[in-house]
Write a protein that holds these residues in place. Sequence first.
Motif, mmCIF file in Angstrom:
data_model
loop_
_atom_site.group_PDB
_atom_site.id
_atom_site.type_symbol
_atom_site.label_atom_id
_atom_site.label_comp_id
_atom_site.label_asym_id
_atom_site.label_seq_id
_atom_site.Cartn_x
_atom_site.Cartn_y
_atom_site.Cartn_z
ATOM 1 N N LEU A 495 50.051 -28.152 -3.686
ATOM 2 C CA LEU A 495 50.882 -27.476 -4.685
ATOM 3 C C LEU A 495 50.736 -25.962 -4.659
ATOM 4 C CD1 LEU A 495 50.336 -29.893 -7.728
ATOM 5 C CD2 LEU A 495 52.345 -29.740 -6.242
ATOM 6 N N SER A 496 49.558 -25.472 -4.232
ATOM 7 C CA SER A 496 49.332 -24.020 -4.259
ATOM 8 C C SER A 496 50.247 -23.288 -3.286
ATOM 9 C CB SER A 496 47.870 -23.712 -3.926
ATOM 10 O OG SER A 496 47.527 -24.198 -2.635
ATOM 11 N N ALA A 497 50.782 -24.002 -2.301
ATOM 12 C CA ALA A 497 51.724 -23.365 -1.375
ATOM 13 C C ALA A 497 52.981 -22.889 -2.105
ATOM 14 C CB ALA A 497 52.099 -24.347 -0.255
ATOM 15 N N GLY A 498 53.326 -23.564 -3.210
ATOM 16 C CA GLY A 498 54.489 -23.156 -3.993
ATOM 17 C C GLY A 498 54.137 -22.284 -5.182
ATOM 18 N N GLY A 499 52.877 -21.858 -5.275
ATOM 19 C CA GLY A 499 52.451 -20.999 -6.384
ATOM 20 C C GLY A 499 51.358 -21.673 -7.201
ATOM 21 N N TRP A 500 50.459 -20.862 -7.742
ATOM 22 C CA TRP A 500 49.328 -21.394 -8.501
ATOM 23 C C TRP A 500 49.740 -21.984 -9.846
ATOM 24 C CZ3 TRP A 500 44.839 -22.340 -6.314
ATOM 25 C CH2 TRP A 500 44.464 -21.626 -5.171
ATOM 26 N N ASP A 501 50.909 -21.602 -10.354
ATOM 27 C CA ASP A 501 51.377 -22.172 -11.620
ATOM 28 C C ASP A 501 51.513 -23.693 -11.530
ATOM 29 O OD1 ASP A 501 51.432 -19.734 -12.810
ATOM 30 O OD2 ASP A 501 53.589 -19.410 -12.538
ATOM 31 N N GLN A 502 51.988 -24.172 -10.387
ATOM 32 C CA GLN A 502 52.139 -25.624 -10.228
ATOM 33 C C GLN A 502 50.796 -26.345 -10.281
ATOM 34 O OE1 GLN A 502 54.582 -26.798 -6.898
ATOM 35 N NE2 GLN A 502 55.952 -25.025 -7.102
#
Length: 542
Positions: A495-502
Amino acid sequence: MAPVPPGVRLLVSFDRDQWYRALTFILTFLLYTSFHLSRKPISIVKSELHKNCSAVSEAAIIASSSSQQPSLSSLHTDVDCSWKPFDKSNYKQLLGAMDYSFLCAYAIGMYLSGIIGERLPIRLYLTVGMLASGVFTCLFGLGYIYNIHNLSFYIFVQVANGLVQTTGWPSVVTCIGNWFGKGRRGLIMGLWNSHTSVGNILGSLIAGYWVSSNWGMSFIVPGLIIIIMGVVCFLFLIEHPNDLKTIYTQNSSLGKTVPTHSWNGVNGHTEVYLQYKDNKNQVCYYYKDSIQNRKSYDTELLLPRDSERIPMQPVVVVKSESEPSAISFMGALRIPGVVEFSLCLLFAKLVSYTFLFWLPLYITKAAHLDAKKAGDLSTLFDVGGIVGGILAGVISDKLGKRATTCAVMLLLAAPTLYGFSMISQFGLGPTIGMLLVCGGLVNGPYALITTAVSADLGTHKSLKGNARALSTVTAIIDGTGSVGAALGPLLAGLLSAGGWDQVFYMLMTADFLALLLLLRLVTKELASSKSRPISTVELKEH
């Protein structure tokens, strides 16, 4: 005569059993501290395995242009920047796969570990596991020294280490459960379970010391420490208070002159009767043809007293109560509360281990700190975890409501995680405060379930005093939790590949699911307290 110093008075005020209890508490604390100390380096080293290559390249270009000469560093940026095979764009998935390989092996092995641990001497079982874990931890660090860039090597080491580390938790919980009763179990277990955070802190500091210069030593030093503690375990760990009885008996027999009486026995065999008294308990030994046979107290009741001497005849003794047998896997699942707390721990441990393996890297990216500073800052999460674990134990002891205490902390943890994701971008001060709060609320339920709750369920009244179930129950609860521990870092890597918010949305969802799984037990606890006043001990057995 000079007065006795107050410190000496304090020391002699404790009896022998209290000293052995303190030894077991401290020793098991240090043993499991070394386990967690050896797990932490991978999270510190991640930022070194894959650096910010673009920044390094820019620095190399500036340096080469200013010197007007070809720079070796610019030519070898791709080689020196990151450690192959983690230099590719999918490095987060590769790092997540390493975490998953360790934790998946740990989760699978944990279900078997408790069952095996009940059937083997715990001291030897734990010693072998610690020595093997130290060897595999050192092997990971040797990958740097011997310049190993094969991903399968690191995956193999992680899987093997995950399997052998399953010997730790069921063993130490069984030992501490054998020595400490239910009185103030939440407080005692809360203090004792701080070994998790202490190990994480020490592992972060040790790994951080070498991470920038020689990250191989970040694994080798913790590996050597757990090997040393394995030797200490072999030399000093006492599994159960009953194990000391043989020592007392041997010491008594060596320190006294034992009268002997001999005669010709049946069929011409020579038999010798040995007898001595130790305090209130009479212990007798019979020697026949130079072979020593120790008898139990039940046998002693069938034998003559001091005034009589008769030849020894073969006697068959039928025990009034057979030794309790190890509980089956399905039998442990039928204990009330085991399934609910196991599934709750799955999601609670998912959150905790995501922080354990990914927090330093997140701080590096969000606060733009180097690997050592990020590792040092991440220890504040574990400091908060120590306070949260102790606080959860004290509150649950006072209220007699384990599930309710966990549920309240889980309810508060979810919005706190969201706050941490927002505030961590506004400077160092707010980040420090939120790390402490998050650590307490995330690790509080995790610590309570894996210690006091596991010990309560492992000595549940439905077991009718069968203490051998404790290791299996502990392994089931922690094994199920370890499934979440394996999924959390893996999902974080994806998920971190799409941003830490996810990643933070995933963590908040896990907290809410853990809360939902406890609602039935919370309702039962609240209903029982309204219907009639029940003592704390009684409530623990529901």
